[in-house]
Design a protein around this motif. Sequence first.
Motif, short mmCIF file in Angstrom:
data_model
loop_
_atom_site.label_atom_id
_atom_site.label_comp_id
_atom_site.label_asym_id
_atom_site.label_seq_id
_atom_site.Cartn_x
_atom_site.Cartn_y
_atom_site.Cartn_z
N LEU A 26 0.93 -0.76 -0.13
CA LEU A 26 0.48 -0.18 0.27
C LEU A 26 1.14 1.29 -0.63
O LEU A 26 0.46 2.00 -0.45
CB LEU A 26 -1.60 -0.07 1.27
N GLY A 27 2.31 1.11 0.39
CA GLY A 27 2.93 2.56 0.84
C GLY A 27 3.80 2.63 -0.46
O GLY A 27 3.88 3.60 -0.60
N ASP A 28 3.71 1.63 -1.20
CA ASP A 28 4.85 1.86 -2.98
C ASP A 28 3.55 2.00 -3.53
O ASP A 28 4.01 3.14 -4.23
CB ASP A 28 4.53 0.39 -2.74
N LEU A 29 2.56 1.62 -3.58
CA LEU A 29 1.46 1.90 -4.78
C LEU A 29 0.99 3.80 -3.98
O LEU A 29 0.89 4.89 -5.21
CB LEU A 29 0.16 1.32 -4.23
N ALA A 30 0.82 3.98 -3.17
CA ALA A 30 0.53 5.39 -2.69
C ALA A 30 1.68 6.14 -2.85
O ALA A 30 1.55 7.37 -3.13
CB ALA A 30 0.22 5.60 -1.20
N ALA A 31 3.32 6.14 -2.62
CA ALA A 31 3.93 6.83 -2.96
C ALA A 31 4.15 7.17 -4.83
O ALA A 31 4.46 8.47 -5.58
CB ALA A 31 5.15 5.97 -2.51
N ARG A 32 3.88 6.19 -5.67
CA ARG A 32 3.66 6.17 -7.05
C ARG A 32 2.91 6.53 -7.33
O ARG A 32 2.84 7.25 -8.60
CB ARG A 32 4.44 5.38 -7.62
N LEU A 33 1.34 6.45 -6.79
CA LEU A 33 0.29 7.18 -6.96
C LEU A 33 -0.27 7.86 -6.12
O LEU A 33 -1.36 7.56 -5.57
CB LEU A 33 -0.40 5.99 -7.41
N PRO A 34 -0.32 9.36 -6.23
CA PRO A 34 -0.95 10.43 -4.68
C PRO A 34 -1.51 10.50 -4.86
O PRO A 34 -2.37 10.96 -4.05
CB PRO A 34 0.19 11.40 -5.12
N ASN A 35 -2.32 10.52 -6.81
CA ASN A 35 -3.63 10.78 -6.41
C ASN A 35 -4.88 9.90 -5.94
O ASN A 35 -6.23 10.12 -5.37
CB ASN A 35 -4.41 11.23 -7.88
N ALA A 36 -3.89 8.74 -5.10
CA ALA A 36 -4.93 7.64 -4.63
C ALA A 36 -4.88 7.96 -3.42
O ALA A 36 -4.38 7.16 -3.02
CB ALA A 36 -3.99 6.37 -5.33
N ALA A 37 -6.51 8.01 -2.79
CA ALA A 37 -6.31 8.16 -1.57
C ALA A 37 -7.60 6.74 -0.99
O ALA A 37 -6.82 6.96 0.31
CB ALA A 37 -7.64 9.75 -1.32
N ALA A 38 -7.80 6.43 -1.64
CA ALA A 38 -7.99 5.05 -1.91
C ALA A 38 -8.05 3.54 -2.25
O ALA A 38 -7.98 3.39 -3.43
CB ALA A 38 -9.74 4.48 -1.67
N ILE A 39 -6.76 2.74 -1.68
CA ILE A 39 -6.11 1.59 -2.25
C ILE A 39 -6.81 0.51 -1.52
O ILE A 39 -6.65 -0.32 -0.18
CB ILE A 39 -4.47 2.03 -2.32
N VAL A 40 -7.40 -0.47 -2.51
CA VAL A 40 -6.88 -1.71 -1.52
C VAL A 40 -6.06 -2.28 -2.23
O VAL A 40 -5.98 -2.93 -3.54
CB VAL A 40 -8.46 -2.32 -2.19
N ARG A 41 -5.68 -3.46 -1.19
CA ARG A 41 -3.99 -4.07 -2.31
C ARG A 41 -4.67 -5.68 -2.17
O ARG A 41 -4.98 -6.00 -1.38
CB ARG A 41 -2.32 -4.56 -1.19
N ALA A 42 -5.03 -6.50 -3.57
CA ALA A 42 -4.65 -7.95 -3.26
C ALA A 42 -4.41 -8.94 -3.97
O ALA A 42 -3.36 -8.33 -5.29
CB ALA A 42 -6.76 -7.54 -4.56
N MET A 43 -4.67 -10.11 -3.54
CA MET A 43 -3.90 -10.90 -3.67
C MET A 43 -4.49 -12.46 -4.55
O MET A 43 -4.91 -12.82 -3.84
CB MET A 43 -2.34 -11.41 -2.89
#
Length: 273
Positions: free
Chosen positions: A105-122
């Motif tokens: 989630l941290g990787d995604l937030a750092a690279r995609l700062p517009n994303a305020a709501a993130i779900v990580r799925a496997m």
Amino acid sequence: MSNALPQSLVLIGAGKMGGSMLEGWLRIGIDPTSIALIDPKPSDEMVELANEKGMKLNPSAKDIPVPEVVVLATKPQMLDTAAPAVQAFIHPKTLLISILAGKTLGDLAARLPNAAAIVRAMPNLPASVQRGATGAAAGKGVSPAQRATANALLRSIGVVEWLDDEKLIDAVTAVSGSGPAYVFHLVECLAAAGVEAGLPADIAERLARATIEGAGELLFQSPLTPATLRQNVTSPGGTTAAALEVLMADDGLKTLMRKAVAAARRRAEELSG
């Protein structure tokens, strides 16, 4: 579930797993005309499906409405180069669902700062036949309604287990993410043992494969626990009991599976680090 389905969705990465998810979404009734597909090299089948269903293929971000959901299904190593293009599709109220292995989630937030709501799925490979097993973790910015939407989308390809701690995604990867390979290898080993017991190789493989397929379907349909099903197959003093004495010994399958899952989890931690 229908109330939780998004009215607009962008799928970025329409490869095998992205395509499997897309099939699931169409199956549960998402309007295909509300879906945009982003893939620099879509397969001929995906191009045909998009044209047939009226899905938008590779539109620019400015040419579509603000998406309610963006699903990121590219290869993990493409995140850095793809981030600027992905960022253009994400708005403050957009839910981002990522299935990128190893990307936190941290990787995604750092690279995609517009994303305020993130779900990580496997998810895992059986998603391709709507029998997948997915572990998911929601970031702090995900609302209950957005989590319900993510759940509906992920359930279209199989079962979903929500995790309170994102770090457990590494364990999910080791159990269900890599797990299908363990089962396939079990078929290989069972068939090889059948050959050593005297069966022709082709017959041994067909019997081993059908056995695992049938046992899996019984497990799927039965309300009984795996332990109870095992006991139901095992007659005291019989052939199954003799085999289980070997498999359930101190150095048997349980120990091997613990080592295998631990190794996979360590590697998942290394890759996400």
